[in-house]
Design an enzyme around this catalytic site. Structure first.
Site, short mmCIF file in Angstrom:
data_model
loop_
_atom_site.label_atom_id
_atom_site.label_comp_id
_atom_site.label_asym_id
_atom_site.label_seq_id
_atom_site.Cartn_x
_atom_site.Cartn_y
_atom_site.Cartn_z
N ASP A 40 0.86 -1.19 0.00
CA ASP A 40 0.00 0.00 0.00
C ASP A 40 0.89 1.24 0.00
O ASP A 40 1.92 1.30 0.67
CB ASP A 40 -0.91 0.00 1.24
N VAL A 107 -10.97 2.85 -3.81
CA VAL A 107 -10.55 2.37 -5.13
C VAL A 107 -11.54 1.31 -5.62
O VAL A 107 -11.78 0.31 -4.94
CB VAL A 107 -9.11 1.80 -5.08
N HIS A 111 -10.10 -5.17 -3.41
CA HIS A 111 -8.78 -5.34 -2.79
C HIS A 111 -8.96 -5.70 -1.33
O HIS A 111 -9.83 -5.15 -0.65
CB HIS A 111 -7.91 -4.09 -2.93
P1 5GP Z 1 -9.79 1.47 0.26
O1 5GP Z 1 -10.11 2.66 1.12
O2 5GP Z 1 -10.36 1.61 -1.13
O3 5GP Z 1 -10.15 0.16 0.92
O4 5GP Z 1 -8.22 1.44 0.15
C1 5GP Z 1 -7.50 1.92 -0.93
C2 5GP Z 1 -6.02 1.82 -0.58
O5 5GP Z 1 -5.29 1.99 -1.75
C3 5GP Z 1 -5.55 2.86 0.43
O6 5GP Z 1 -5.01 2.20 1.58
C4 5GP Z 1 -4.49 3.65 -0.36
O7 5GP Z 1 -3.40 4.04 0.44
C5 5GP Z 1 -4.10 2.67 -1.45
N1 5GP Z 1 -3.68 3.31 -2.70
C6 5GP Z 1 -4.32 4.32 -3.36
N2 5GP Z 1 -3.66 4.63 -4.49
C7 5GP Z 1 -2.59 3.80 -4.53
C8 5GP Z 1 -1.54 3.64 -5.48
O8 5GP Z 1 -1.44 4.34 -6.50
N3 5GP Z 1 -0.61 2.68 -5.22
C9 5GP Z 1 -0.68 1.89 -4.09
N4 5GP Z 1 0.30 0.97 -3.94
N5 5GP Z 1 -1.66 2.02 -3.19
C10 5GP Z 1 -2.61 2.96 -3.41
#
Ligand code: 5GP
Length: 127
Positions: A40, A107, A111
């Site tokens: 992440d 996102v 995931h």
């Molecule tokens: P969500 O809130 O959708 O469950 O988590 C999305 C995660 O994706 C977050 O923890 C954020 O830090 C991670 N994230 C967002 N953009 C990127 C990226 O471009 N690369 C990586 N490796 N992680 C990302």
């Protein structure tokens, strides 16, 4: 960023789709036929890895509804493989999957957050 609307169709240009296609760099720690895993970008634990299916699914809701059984099994096994490969089983770890606005999903590609390397503490802060 806006929270994900889990009822919207899959966006093939979302950030994780682009990571899957190697259009955006990531630090991959695992890959197999069904899934990839990478660090992440904003870790909240010593180990914070995201495991994503290769298939185009918006969320756990979408995946559990539409994915063929072989793909579901492959993804679930991949999550376990990543944890074992990272040496997290003995001390334990936490899996988190956020779905939609109340879940805090940002996102729109399924995931699973794999968190380890410290005691995680309470599941949620009481409100
Ligand atoms: P969500 O809130 O959708 O469950 O988590 C999305 C995660 O994706 C977050 O923890 C954020 O830090 C991670 N994230 C967002 N953009 C990127 C990226 O471009 N690369 C990586 N490796 N992680 C990302």
């Amino acid at each position: 960023m806006q929270p994900v609307d889990p009822t919207q169709p899959y966006d093939p240009d979302n950030i994780f789709a682009r990571i899957l296609r190697d259009e955006i760099p990531s630090t991959r720690v695992y890959e197999d036929e069904w899934a990839i895993a990478f660090h992440d970008i904003a870790p909240v634990a010593p180990v914070h890895v995201l495991v994503i299916p290769r298939g185009a699914y918006v969320s756990w809701d979408d995946f559990s509804d539409r994915a063929p059984a072989e793909e579901v099994a492959g993804f679930v096994r991949a999550v376990g493989n990543v944890a074992r490969q990272l040496g997290l089983v003995e001390q334990g770890y936490r899996l988190i999957n956020n779905i939609g606005p109340d879940g805090g999903q940002i996102v729109p590609h399924l995931h699973v957050h794999l968190l380890g390397g410290r005691v995680m503490g309470p599941m949620l802060t009481p409100q």
